[in-house]
Design a protein around this motif. Structure first.
Motif, PDB file in Angstrom:
ATOM      1  N   MET A   2       0.804  -1.219   0.000  1.00 42.88           N
ATOM      2  CA  MET A   2       0.000   0.000   0.000  1.00 42.88           C
ATOM      3  C   MET A   2       0.839   1.273   0.000  1.00 42.88           C
ATOM      4  O   MET A   2       0.286   2.374   0.040  1.00 42.88           O
ATOM      5  CB  MET A   2      -0.946  -0.003   1.213  1.00 42.88           C
ATOM      6  CG  MET A   2      -1.896  -1.194   1.239  1.00 42.88           C
ATOM      7  SD  MET A   2      -2.839  -1.413  -0.307  1.00 42.88           S
ATOM      8  CE  MET A   2      -3.876   0.048  -0.279  1.00 42.88           C
ATOM      9  N   HIS A  32      -4.802   1.176  -8.249  1.00 44.06           N
ATOM     10  CA  HIS A  32      -6.143   0.998  -8.829  1.00 44.06           C
ATOM     11  C   HIS A  32      -6.047   0.461 -10.259  1.00 44.06           C
ATOM     12  O   HIS A  32      -6.763  -0.497 -10.614  1.00 44.06           O
ATOM     13  CB  HIS A  32      -6.901   2.322  -8.814  1.00 44.06           C
ATOM     14  CG  HIS A  32      -8.217   2.257  -9.525  1.00 44.06           C
ATOM     15  ND1 HIS A  32      -9.311   1.582  -9.010  1.00 44.06           N
ATOM     16  CD2 HIS A  32      -8.613   2.754 -10.743  1.00 44.06           C
ATOM     17  CE1 HIS A  32     -10.319   1.665  -9.865  1.00 44.06           C
ATOM     18  NE2 HIS A  32      -9.930   2.375 -10.919  1.00 44.06           N
ATOM     19  N   ASN A  50       1.623   4.592  -5.093  1.00 42.36           N
ATOM     20  CA  ASN A  50       0.618   5.580  -5.492  1.00 42.36           C
ATOM     21  C   ASN A  50      -0.736   4.894  -5.706  1.00 42.36           C
ATOM     22  O   ASN A  50      -0.830   3.856  -6.348  1.00 42.36           O
ATOM     23  CB  ASN A  50       1.101   6.251  -6.786  1.00 42.36           C
ATOM     24  CG  ASN A  50       0.116   7.239  -7.334  1.00 42.36           C
ATOM     25  OD1 ASN A  50      -0.827   6.849  -7.998  1.00 42.36           O
ATOM     26  ND2 ASN A  50       0.347   8.506  -7.074  1.00 42.36           N
ATOM     27  N   ARG A  51      -1.801   5.498  -5.159  1.00 43.73           N
ATOM     28  CA  ARG A  51      -3.130   4.886  -5.225  1.00 43.73           C
ATOM     29  C   ARG A  51      -3.653   4.735  -6.659  1.00 43.73           C
ATOM     30  O   ARG A  51      -4.357   3.780  -6.975  1.00 43.73           O
ATOM     31  CB  ARG A  51      -4.123   5.707  -4.396  1.00 43.73           C
ATOM     32  CG  ARG A  51      -4.116   5.317  -2.930  1.00 43.73           C
ATOM     33  CD  ARG A  51      -5.151   6.078  -2.148  1.00 43.73           C
ATOM     34  NE  ARG A  51      -4.697   7.426  -1.855  1.00 43.73           N
ATOM     35  CZ  ARG A  51      -5.418   8.320  -1.165  1.00 43.73           C
ATOM     36  NH1 ARG A  51      -6.614   8.010  -0.750  1.00 43.73           N
ATOM     37  NH2 ARG A  51      -4.935   9.525  -0.921  1.00 43.73           N
ATOM     38  N   GLU A  52      -3.288   5.683  -7.505  1.00 39.07           N
ATOM     39  CA  GLU A  52      -3.721   5.601  -8.899  1.00 39.07           C
ATOM     40  C   GLU A  52      -3.134   4.362  -9.570  1.00 39.07           C
ATOM     41  O   GLU A  52      -3.834   3.629 -10.281  1.00 39.07           O
ATOM     42  CB  GLU A  52      -3.307   6.863  -9.660  1.00 39.07           C
ATOM     43  CG  GLU A  52      -3.810   6.887 -11.087  1.00 39.07           C
ATOM     44  CD  GLU A  52      -3.402   8.143 -11.843  1.00 39.07           C
ATOM     45  OE1 GLU A  52      -4.226   8.641 -12.623  1.00 39.07           O
ATOM     46  OE2 GLU A  52      -2.255   8.618 -11.657  1.00 39.07           O
TER      47      GLU A  52
END
Length: 199
Positions: free
Chosen positions: A178, A186, A181-183
């Protein structure tokens, strides 16, 4: 293991699914293209602030670095002709070595000549090439060797960077780490098979 242009194209396709990364690249590219000259310390400081903010290069004293860069002899000429020694000169400041920042500062002045020094790109070079260096000229030589050994001499540093950057992230992506980067997390969750094709 050999890497061909198909893998580079897949990496470019994945990068195209990252609108936030593309936006950052476009903002930096536009600003550096509009302000190519480094004759103004204020412009240099703005460039430093943009790179540091978007890429999180962890500079503690941007003003001191701007003063250092503005004092470099023939800075614009070195950037325009792609002299990789200018990366080293920018990086060595206040008894520290800001090579990641320096490579990005130079890259956005001249993308054809300066590949970005990044932790994931470095990780890829260590795995693929057995690279063990730290300084920028060693890094540059490793990427040049990677291009030659894989018949990728016609591929830009920018596109090589996209591939090596994503390739270097794969272990963390597979393990659902985690701290990425969240992008990217995803896009990976929705396109795992496509990501596997670059590995």
């Amino acid at each position: 293991m050999k890497f061909d242009e198909n893998k580079i194209e897949i990496a470019k396709k994945i990068y195209g699914m990252l609108p936030r990364w593309k936006l950052v690249n476009e903002i930096l590219t536009d600003f550096f293209n509009t302000n190519r000259s480094n004759s103004s310390k204020e412009i240099i400081l703005m460039k430093i602030a943009l790179v540091d903010s978007f890429y999180k290069t962890n500079l503690k004293d941007q003003i001191s670095i701007a003063e250092h860069i503005s004092g470099l002899h023939s800075l614009d000429e070195s950037l325009n002709r792609g002299d990789i020694e200018i990366v080293e000169k920018i990086a060595k400041c206040n008894n520290k070595y800001f090579v990641s920042f320096a490579s990005k500062f130079c890259h956005f002045h001249n993308k054809k000549s300066f590949p970005i020094y990044d932790q994931y790109v470095c990780l890829s070079l260590k795995r693929i090439m057995g690279w063990k260096g730290r300084e920028y000229h060693d890094f540059f030589e490793a990427i040049a060797k990677f291009k030659i050994e894989n018949n990728l001499t016609n591929v830009s540093f920018d596109d090589i960077d996209k591939f090596l950057w994503l390739y270097g992230m794969m272990d963390k992506l597979k393990n659902n780490r985690m701290d990425l980067n969240r992008e990217i997390l995803h896009v990976y969750s929705q396109n795992k098979e496509l990501f596997q094709m670059i590995h």
